[in-house]
Design an enzyme around this catalytic site. Structure first.
Site, PDB file in Angstrom:
ATOM      1  N   HIS A 275      -2.115   7.810   6.982  1.00 44.13           N
ATOM      2  CA  HIS A 275      -1.106   8.667   6.333  1.00 44.13           C
ATOM      3  C   HIS A 275      -1.742   9.960   5.832  1.00 44.13           C
ATOM      4  O   HIS A 275      -1.145  11.028   5.927  1.00 44.13           O
ATOM      5  CB  HIS A 275      -0.477   7.948   5.126  1.00 44.13           C
ATOM      6  CG  HIS A 275       0.603   6.983   5.481  1.00 44.13           C
ATOM      7  ND1 HIS A 275       1.755   7.356   6.139  1.00 44.13           N
ATOM      8  CD2 HIS A 275       0.741   5.654   5.227  1.00 44.13           C
ATOM      9  CE1 HIS A 275       2.542   6.290   6.290  1.00 44.13           C
ATOM     10  NE2 HIS A 275       1.943   5.239   5.751  1.00 44.13           N
TER      11      HIS A 275
ATOM     12  N   HIS B 252      -4.391   1.831   7.673  1.00 41.43           N
ATOM     13  CA  HIS B 252      -2.999   2.305   7.749  1.00 41.43           C
ATOM     14  C   HIS B 252      -2.767   3.427   6.731  1.00 41.43           C
ATOM     15  O   HIS B 252      -2.204   4.475   7.060  1.00 41.43           O
ATOM     16  CB  HIS B 252      -2.068   1.104   7.494  1.00 41.43           C
ATOM     17  CG  HIS B 252      -0.615   1.439   7.411  1.00 41.43           C
ATOM     18  ND1 HIS B 252       0.321   0.937   8.287  1.00 41.43           N
ATOM     19  CD2 HIS B 252       0.087   2.194   6.531  1.00 41.43           C
ATOM     20  CE1 HIS B 252       1.521   1.395   7.953  1.00 41.43           C
ATOM     21  NE2 HIS B 252       1.407   2.163   6.886  1.00 41.43           N
ATOM     22  N   GLU B 253      -3.217   3.203   5.484  1.00 43.74           N
ATOM     23  CA  GLU B 253      -2.992   4.216   4.436  1.00 43.74           C
ATOM     24  C   GLU B 253      -3.824   5.460   4.697  1.00 43.74           C
ATOM     25  O   GLU B 253      -3.373   6.578   4.447  1.00 43.74           O
ATOM     26  CB  GLU B 253      -3.295   3.650   3.046  1.00 43.74           C
ATOM     27  CG  GLU B 253      -2.475   2.425   2.631  1.00 43.74           C
ATOM     28  CD  GLU B 253      -0.975   2.575   2.824  1.00 43.74           C
ATOM     29  OE1 GLU B 253      -0.465   3.713   2.780  1.00 43.74           O
ATOM     30  OE2 GLU B 253      -0.305   1.555   3.056  1.00 43.74           O
TER      31      GLU B 253
ATOM     32  N   CYS C 248       5.804  -0.329   7.061  1.00 42.32           N
ATOM     33  CA  CYS C 248       5.487   0.851   6.250  1.00 42.32           C
ATOM     34  C   CYS C 248       6.692   1.193   5.385  1.00 42.32           C
ATOM     35  O   CYS C 248       7.820   1.168   5.872  1.00 42.32           O
ATOM     36  CB  CYS C 248       5.161   2.006   7.190  1.00 42.32           C
ATOM     37  SG  CYS C 248       4.764   3.538   6.348  1.00 42.32           S
ATOM     38  N   LEU C 249       6.440   1.536   4.119  1.00 42.71           N
ATOM     39  CA  LEU C 249       7.542   1.894   3.222  1.00 42.71           C
ATOM     40  C   LEU C 249       8.269   3.156   3.698  1.00 42.71           C
ATOM     41  O   LEU C 249       9.418   3.376   3.334  1.00 42.71           O
ATOM     42  CB  LEU C 249       7.030   2.090   1.786  1.00 42.71           C
ATOM     43  CG  LEU C 249       6.510   0.816   1.108  1.00 42.71           C
ATOM     44  CD1 LEU C 249       5.946   1.143  -0.274  1.00 42.71           C
ATOM     45  CD2 LEU C 249       7.618  -0.233   0.995  1.00 42.71           C
TER      46      LEU C 249
ATOM     47  N   GLY D 244       0.830  -1.197   0.000  1.00 42.72           N
ATOM     48  CA  GLY D 244       0.000   0.000   0.000  1.00 42.72           C
ATOM     49  C   GLY D 244       0.865   1.247   0.000  1.00 42.72           C
ATOM     50  O   GLY D 244       2.014   1.219   0.453  1.00 42.72           O
TER      51      GLY D 244
ATOM     52  N   GLN E  93       3.006   9.918   1.325  1.00 47.39           N
ATOM     53  CA  GLN E  93       4.339   9.314   1.390  1.00 47.39           C
ATOM     54  C   GLN E  93       5.228   9.720   0.217  1.00 47.39           C
ATOM     55  O   GLN E  93       6.439   9.560   0.271  1.00 47.39           O
ATOM     56  CB  GLN E  93       4.228   7.783   1.427  1.00 47.39           C
ATOM     57  CG  GLN E  93       3.602   7.262   2.711  1.00 47.39           C
ATOM     58  CD  GLN E  93       3.434   5.767   2.645  1.00 47.39           C
ATOM     59  OE1 GLN E  93       2.432   5.268   2.124  1.00 47.39           O
ATOM     60  NE2 GLN E  93       4.418   5.028   3.146  1.00 47.39           N
TER      61      GLN E  93
END
Ligand code: NI
Length: 168
Positions: free
Chosen positions: A138, A134-135, A92-93, A46, A51
């Site tokens: 962000h 989660h996304e 997470c990226l 995701g 991000q």
């Protein structure tokens, strides 16, 4: 298509709150394609526009093994969440190499626009529900690390700074 660069925690730009998309046009679809390419390349399941330093309410998710089930959520809203919570390990990226448990509603119902600007609703549980929440965090300037204890947060910040120094 282009690979976008991903902001790393604790970059203050990850705290910005994303604005809703007013028109889903070619510009937005190009961004969606670039975000998907960036997510697959990372690889991750995701990615939120925040991000990649674009502060608009856009997320892409693909939890399939074959990477052939891209889901796009523009201006997503959670319209129902189960009282029942479930703990799952998240990564997470923007926080490479860090995984920890976060507790969230087990099932959610979300409404959003697709990449053509058409509204849809979706019920999700399991990994998909975790990813969407989660996304969406962000987009309001939250990273999963924010749910952890102060001690863990400062350890993670220390690790991230070390990584930055090593890659500089
Ligand atoms: Ni993330």
């Amino acid at each position: 298509m282009a690979l976008l660069s991903i902001l790393h925690y604790p970059d203050p730009r990850l705290k910005k709150v994303a604005k809703p998309v007013s028109v889903v046009d070619e510009r937005v679809r190009t961004l969606v394609r670039d975000m998907a390419e960036t997510m697959y390349d990372a690889p991750g399941v995701g990615l939120a526009a925040t991000q990649v330093d674009v502060h608009e309410q856009i997320i892409v998710i693909d939890i399939s093994e074959a990477h052939d089930d891209l889901r796009v959520f523009i201006n997503p809203e959670i319209i129902e969440a189960s009282a029942e919570l479930k703990e799952a390990e998240e990564g997470c990226l923007s926080v490479p190499g860090i995984y920890d448990s976060v507790e969230r509603p087990d099932r959610i119902r979300v409404k959003a626009l697709n990449k053509f600007g058409e509204p849809f609703e979706l019920e999700a549980d399991g990994l998909l529900a975790v990813c969407i929440q989660h996304e969406m965090d962000h987009l309001r300037g939250r990273v999963f690390v924010d749910y952890l204890s102060q001690l863990k947060q400062s350890r993670i910040k220390g690790k991230m700074r070390k990584l930055e120094r090593e890659s500089a």
